[in-house]
Write an enzyme that holds these catalytic residues in place. Sequence first.
Site, mmCIF file in Angstrom:
data_model
loop_
_atom_site.group_PDB
_atom_site.id
_atom_site.type_symbol
_atom_site.label_atom_id
_atom_site.label_comp_id
_atom_site.label_asym_id
_atom_site.label_seq_id
_atom_site.Cartn_x
_atom_site.Cartn_y
_atom_site.Cartn_z
ATOM 1 C CG HIS A 65 -48.286 -121.088 -31.698
ATOM 2 N ND1 HIS A 65 -48.552 -121.515 -33.002
ATOM 3 C CD2 HIS A 65 -49.736 -121.549 -30.916
ATOM 4 C CE1 HIS A 65 -49.644 -122.047 -33.227
ATOM 5 N NE2 HIS A 65 -50.200 -122.102 -31.963
ATOM 6 C CG HIS A 67 -54.189 -118.929 -31.834
ATOM 7 N ND1 HIS A 67 -54.556 -119.409 -33.266
ATOM 8 C CD2 HIS A 67 -53.347 -119.910 -31.228
ATOM 9 C CE1 HIS A 67 -54.084 -120.875 -33.228
ATOM 10 N NE2 HIS A 67 -53.277 -121.025 -32.122
ATOM 11 C CD GLU A 145 -54.953 -121.398 -38.416
ATOM 12 O OE1 GLU A 145 -54.366 -122.211 -37.673
ATOM 13 O OE2 GLU A 145 -56.269 -121.077 -38.036
ATOM 14 C CB SER A 149 -60.583 -131.456 -43.790
ATOM 15 O OG SER A 149 -61.823 -131.545 -42.944
ATOM 16 C CG HIS A 210 -51.850 -126.082 -34.420
ATOM 17 N ND1 HIS A 210 -52.601 -125.116 -35.225
ATOM 18 C CD2 HIS A 210 -51.743 -125.313 -33.431
ATOM 19 C CE1 HIS A 210 -52.890 -124.093 -34.524
ATOM 20 N NE2 HIS A 210 -52.306 -124.021 -33.360
ATOM 21 C CD GLU A 213 -53.433 -128.288 -29.453
ATOM 22 O OE1 GLU A 213 -53.761 -128.257 -30.644
ATOM 23 O OE2 GLU A 213 -53.607 -127.674 -28.443
HETATM 24 ZN ZN LIG Z 1 -52.323 -122.903 -31.751
#
Ligand SMILES: [Zn+2]
Length: 407
Positions: A65, A67, A145, A149, A210, A213
């Site tokens: 993982h 970015h 990704e 929403s 994710h 978190e």
């Molecule tokens: Zn992440």
Amino acid sequence: MKSISAKWVFTCDENNSIIENGAIVYDKKIIDIDTLENIQKKYPNLETTILEDNSVLMPGLINTHVHLEFSSNSTTLKYGNFMLWLNSVIASRDELINKATKKLILKKLDKMKKSGTTTIGAISSYGFDMEACLESPINTVFFNEVIGSRPDMIDTLFTDFKSRLEKSKKNKNESFYPAIAIHSPYSVHPILIKETLIIAKEENLPVSAHFLESVEEYDWLHKDEGGFTEFFKNFLGQEKAVTKPMNFLNQFDGISNLSFTHCVEASDDDLSKIKSLNAVINHCVTSNRLLNNTKLDLSRINEADFAIGTDGLSSNNSLSMFDEMRNVLMMHSDFEINSFAKKILKASTVNAARALGLNKGILAKQKDSDIIAINLPDELAHKQDLATHIILHTKYVKKTIIGGKDV
Ligand SMILES: [Zn+2]
């Protein structure tokens, strides 16, 4: 066909086998693995490269993982609290993304390779990191990704996602694999989740998301309150979470290579569901420390497998898997160190390969030849402590083999 030998071969197989004076015969895949003596008998005409005295061979490390599009951050973002961090990302996002050029990302990938990483799970929000990943010798599982929403934005966002996915599929090769990331339960509309998972299932693509978190995420998803309330109201005009955690998890039934990142605030039920989905938890211990001052309770994950991710430089000071493994070793001070060190090495190899759907992570016949060579600083007195000393003493590797080639 080539052959390489070291004082120690740490296989990461199910028995944590260690071969003293071991050797590996390989081309693209591992052909044979045994003691040097046996290999020389079996392959009398094959010349073996014999590494120096305190050398170790092990599977290349897999960072599940990261970015890369946030690779330019070092001292810009705010740490200590998730909302402060998120707001600082929003304020500096354009500046950071613009600074993360292909050249900069390639430099970071090269440093990752030098610190033992042979495969990454790259979470790509915009597709700006694709070219660098294609140029690097490191294997990439490229997670396109999906995020968003707002119901009125679903079509636009889905079209954008599909065009990025198509581009990554066109570039698929033996070291670059397209995949799908769902940003999180709070940030992706259920319809978008459903549509993207249909594609994932049809095309058998690895999926990652994710999940829980932060405390703010927990409060918002379960109770529509807490630190996210203002954020959603101001930025998105929303007063309620788009999905509940269990409804979110239920949608992933039937995905073969699945991982959830963080999970620090997941409930026992969530963790059981993750285990029953046969998913791997991507553990990002440094990121969780910096952003939330929490850590995943590994004693609660019900024997679900965990892998290790550095997360991006937006929430870490290093993309080195050896740095990250040391942090995991130090942060989980409640486990016996030598047995836990073995778990960490398996998390960073075989578990990670399963999360990403790759035939890697173990030194065994028929596995891909992704191998790293490192050197211990002195003679190893106790064979059973090898994993601990690999983690404690390695900054950079001596040699990297990916797909059978020296890189
Ligand atoms: Zn992440």
